[in-house]
Design a protein around this motif. Structure first.
Motif, PDB file in Angstrom:
ATOM      1  N   PHE A  32       5.686   0.653  11.983  1.00  0.00           N
ATOM      2  CA  PHE A  32       4.510   0.466  11.123  1.00  0.00           C
ATOM      3  C   PHE A  32       4.182  -1.015  10.974  1.00  0.00           C
ATOM      4  O   PHE A  32       3.968  -1.510   9.876  1.00  0.00           O
ATOM      5  CB  PHE A  32       4.741   1.109   9.757  1.00  0.00           C
ATOM      6  CG  PHE A  32       5.023   2.577   9.826  1.00  0.00           C
ATOM      7  CD1 PHE A  32       4.025   3.471  10.150  1.00  0.00           C
ATOM      8  CD2 PHE A  32       6.297   3.061   9.591  1.00  0.00           C
ATOM      9  CE1 PHE A  32       4.274   4.830  10.225  1.00  0.00           C
ATOM     10  CE2 PHE A  32       6.565   4.411   9.663  1.00  0.00           C
ATOM     11  CZ  PHE A  32       5.556   5.302   9.981  1.00  0.00           C
ATOM     12  N   TRP A  33       4.163  -1.731  12.102  1.00  0.00           N
ATOM     13  CA  TRP A  33       3.741  -3.133  12.099  1.00  0.00           C
ATOM     14  C   TRP A  33       2.235  -3.252  12.289  1.00  0.00           C
ATOM     15  O   TRP A  33       1.595  -4.111  11.698  1.00  0.00           O
ATOM     16  CB  TRP A  33       4.472  -3.907  13.197  1.00  0.00           C
ATOM     17  CG  TRP A  33       5.897  -4.229  12.862  1.00  0.00           C
ATOM     18  CD1 TRP A  33       6.904  -3.335  12.657  1.00  0.00           C
ATOM     19  CD2 TRP A  33       6.475  -5.520  12.688  1.00  0.00           C
ATOM     20  NE1 TRP A  33       8.075  -3.995  12.366  1.00  0.00           N
ATOM     21  CE2 TRP A  33       7.844  -5.332  12.388  1.00  0.00           C
ATOM     22  CE3 TRP A  33       5.977  -6.813  12.776  1.00  0.00           C
ATOM     23  CZ2 TRP A  33       8.715  -6.393  12.161  1.00  0.00           C
ATOM     24  CZ3 TRP A  33       6.839  -7.877  12.554  1.00  0.00           C
ATOM     25  CH2 TRP A  33       8.184  -7.669  12.244  1.00  0.00           C
ATOM     26  N   GLN A  35      -1.390  -0.702  12.880  1.00  0.00           N
ATOM     27  CA  GLN A  35      -2.016   0.602  13.029  1.00  0.00           C
ATOM     28  C   GLN A  35      -3.525   0.432  13.106  1.00  0.00           C
ATOM     29  O   GLN A  35      -4.077  -0.581  12.681  1.00  0.00           O
ATOM     30  CB  GLN A  35      -1.631   1.547  11.885  1.00  0.00           C
ATOM     31  CG  GLN A  35      -2.223   1.223  10.540  1.00  0.00           C
ATOM     32  CD  GLN A  35      -1.967   2.343   9.530  1.00  0.00           C
ATOM     33  OE1 GLN A  35      -1.635   3.473   9.890  1.00  0.00           O
ATOM     34  NE2 GLN A  35      -2.113   2.010   8.266  1.00  0.00           N
ATOM     35  N   ASN A  62      -0.194   3.641  16.051  1.00  0.00           N
ATOM     36  CA  ASN A  62       0.642   2.748  15.240  1.00  0.00           C
ATOM     37  C   ASN A  62       1.895   2.419  16.042  1.00  0.00           C
ATOM     38  O   ASN A  62       2.381   3.246  16.813  1.00  0.00           O
ATOM     39  CB  ASN A  62       1.011   3.380  13.885  1.00  0.00           C
ATOM     40  CG  ASN A  62       1.830   4.640  14.015  1.00  0.00           C
ATOM     41  OD1 ASN A  62       1.289   5.734  14.187  1.00  0.00           O
ATOM     42  ND2 ASN A  62       3.154   4.515  13.951  1.00  0.00           N
ATOM     43  N   GLU A 183      -8.246  -2.239  13.819  1.00  0.00           N
ATOM     44  CA  GLU A 183      -6.853  -2.671  13.942  1.00  0.00           C
ATOM     45  C   GLU A 183      -6.488  -3.531  12.741  1.00  0.00           C
ATOM     46  O   GLU A 183      -7.263  -4.407  12.334  1.00  0.00           O
ATOM     47  CB  GLU A 183      -6.691  -3.475  15.237  1.00  0.00           C
ATOM     48  CG  GLU A 183      -5.301  -4.008  15.507  1.00  0.00           C
ATOM     49  CD  GLU A 183      -5.291  -4.851  16.778  1.00  0.00           C
ATOM     50  OE1 GLU A 183      -4.608  -4.470  17.742  1.00  0.00           O
ATOM     51  OE2 GLU A 183      -5.991  -5.892  16.794  1.00  0.00           O
ATOM     52  N   HIS A 184      -5.323  -3.276  12.159  1.00  0.00           N
ATOM     53  CA  HIS A 184      -4.840  -4.121  11.063  1.00  0.00           C
ATOM     54  C   HIS A 184      -3.323  -4.058  11.010  1.00  0.00           C
ATOM     55  O   HIS A 184      -2.694  -3.109  11.480  1.00  0.00           O
ATOM     56  CB  HIS A 184      -5.448  -3.703   9.721  1.00  0.00           C
ATOM     57  CG  HIS A 184      -5.060  -2.334   9.268  1.00  0.00           C
ATOM     58  ND1 HIS A 184      -5.747  -1.196   9.646  1.00  0.00           N
ATOM     59  CD2 HIS A 184      -4.036  -1.911   8.474  1.00  0.00           C
ATOM     60  CE1 HIS A 184      -5.185  -0.138   9.100  1.00  0.00           C
ATOM     61  NE2 HIS A 184      -4.133  -0.535   8.395  1.00  0.00           N
ATOM     62  N   ASP A 186       0.250  -3.532   9.432  1.00  0.00           N
ATOM     63  CA  ASP A 186       0.754  -2.550   8.476  1.00  0.00           C
ATOM     64  C   ASP A 186       1.836  -3.170   7.594  1.00  0.00           C
ATOM     65  O   ASP A 186       2.164  -4.349   7.712  1.00  0.00           O
ATOM     66  CB  ASP A 186       1.276  -1.329   9.229  1.00  0.00           C
ATOM     67  CG  ASP A 186       1.134  -0.047   8.418  1.00  0.00           C
ATOM     68  OD1 ASP A 186       0.797  -0.138   7.226  1.00  0.00           O
ATOM     69  OD2 ASP A 186       1.366   1.040   8.978  1.00  0.00           O
ATOM     70  N   HIS A 187       2.442  -2.339   6.730  1.00  0.00           N
ATOM     71  CA  HIS A 187       3.312  -2.871   5.679  1.00  0.00           C
ATOM     72  C   HIS A 187       4.583  -3.516   6.216  1.00  0.00           C
ATOM     73  O   HIS A 187       5.112  -4.445   5.584  1.00  0.00           O
ATOM     74  CB  HIS A 187       3.662  -1.760   4.678  1.00  0.00           C
ATOM     75  CG  HIS A 187       4.338  -0.567   5.275  1.00  0.00           C
ATOM     76  ND1 HIS A 187       3.642   0.549   5.704  1.00  0.00           N
ATOM     77  CD2 HIS A 187       5.643  -0.312   5.523  1.00  0.00           C
ATOM     78  CE1 HIS A 187       4.497   1.440   6.168  1.00  0.00           C
ATOM     79  NE2 HIS A 187       5.713   0.945   6.088  1.00  0.00           N
ATOM     80  N   SER A 188       5.109  -3.081   7.368  1.00  0.00           N
ATOM     81  CA  SER A 188       6.327  -3.697   7.894  1.00  0.00           C
ATOM     82  C   SER A 188       6.086  -5.152   8.279  1.00  0.00           C
ATOM     83  O   SER A 188       6.973  -6.001   8.121  1.00  0.00           O
ATOM     84  CB  SER A 188       6.843  -2.917   9.110  1.00  0.00           C
ATOM     85  OG  SER A 188       7.321  -1.651   8.717  1.00  0.00           O
TER      86      SER A 188
END
Length: 232
Positions: A32-33, A35, A62, A183-184, A186-188
Motif C-alpha cells: 500500500f505504497w 494506489q 496498488n 495515482e497517489h 498510500d499510507h505506507s
C-alpha cells in the motif's frame, strides 16, 4: 535538568525510535505504497468512450516495494493480476533505483535500532562518554532523518519520473495499452514521513534534556581557544 527527568526523556525517545523500527519494517512488507486507477486507452479509443462509458475501461492498482495487484478493465469486466517485483518486473522497472530504495529502508531500520540502543544506554548507563553521549544521540537521529528523506525522494522519483505505474500496467500486454488515470501515495509511504517526523522530535527531546548541539560546543571551544592564544 535533574537526572530523573533526563532518564524519562531518553526512555521516551528510545521507545519512539523502536516504534520507528517496527513501523518501517511493517511498511516494507505491505503493498500500500501507491494506489490509483489505470485506463485501457486502446479499448476506450475503439468505442470512443466518454463520460460514464469510460468507467468500463478504468481499472485499479496498488503496490508496495515487493508486490502488488492490478484489476484491468477493457470493457469486458475486471481482469485481476497479482505480481511481485522480484523476479517478475526486473526487466521493466528501474531495478537499480528500486534496490536503492530497499537498501535505504534497511539502513533506516538498522540506524533506528542503533538510536534506540543509544537512548537506552544514556537513560540507564553512563551518559556522557564520547559516542554514547550527546554526539551519538544527535548523530544517529540525523542519519535516520536523512535516510527517511532519501527513501521518500527516491521512491517518488521512481514512481513519477520513471512512470512505474505505467510499466506495471503494461507488463506482458501485447494488444492493449494502459495508461495511469489517477495515482497517489498510500499510507505506507506516509509512514516513512512519520518516521522522519519522529526522529526530528527525538532531536528536539535531546535538546530539551539540556544537551547542546555538537557544533555549538565546537564554536564555543574555538572562541575560547582563540582568546587564550591572544593572551599568551
Amino acid at each position: 535538568m535533574p537526572n530523573r527527568q533526563k532518564k524519562i526523556i531518553f526512555s521516551v525517545a528510545g521507545v519512539l525510535s523502536f516504534a520507528c523500527v517496527l513501523v518501517v519494517a511493517a511498511a516494507m512488507g505491505t503493498q500500500f505504497w501507491v494506489q490509483g486507477n489505470v485506463l485501457c486507452t486502446t479499448g476506450a479509443q475503439l468505442v470512443n468512450a466518454t463520460g460514464q462509458e469510460l468507467d468500463k475501461f478504468v481499472g485499479r492498482f496498488n503496490y508496495g516495494l515487493f508486490q502488488g495487484q492490478t484489476v484491468k478493465q477493457c470493457g469486458l469486466g475486471g481482469r485481476p493480476f497479482r505480481f511481485s517485483f522480484f523476479p517478475n518486473l526486473v526487466e521493466v522497472i528501474p531495478a537499480s533505483l528500486h534496490v536503492t530504495v530497499l537498501f535505504f529502508c534497511g539502513v533506516l531500520i538498522l540506524f533506528s535500532s542503533v538510536a534506540t540502543g543509544f537512548f537506552m544506554y544514556n537513560a540507564f548507563g553512563s551518559p556522557y562518554e564520547t559516542l554514547h553521549g550527546p554526539l551519538g544521540l544527535y548523530f544517529w537521529n540525523f542519519i535516520c532523518c536523512f535516510c527517511s528523506c532519501l527513501v521518500m525522494i527516491l521512491f517518488a522519483s521512481e514512481v513519477k519520473l520513471h512512470r512505474l505505474s505505467d510499466s506495471i500496467a503494461n507488463f506482458k500486454e501485447g494488444t492493449f495499452v494502459y495508461k495511469t488515470y489517477t495515482e497517489h501515495f498510500d499510507h505506507s509511504f506516509w509512514l516513512i514521513f512519520l518516521t522522519f517526523l519522529v526522529h526530528g522530535l527525538n532531536i528536539l527531546l535531546i535538546r530539551v534534556a539540556g544537551i547542546q548541539f555538537p557544533f555549538q560546543k565546537a564554536k564555543e571551544l574555538d572562541v575560547n581557544t582563540g582568546a587564550a592564544d591572544l593572551m599568551y
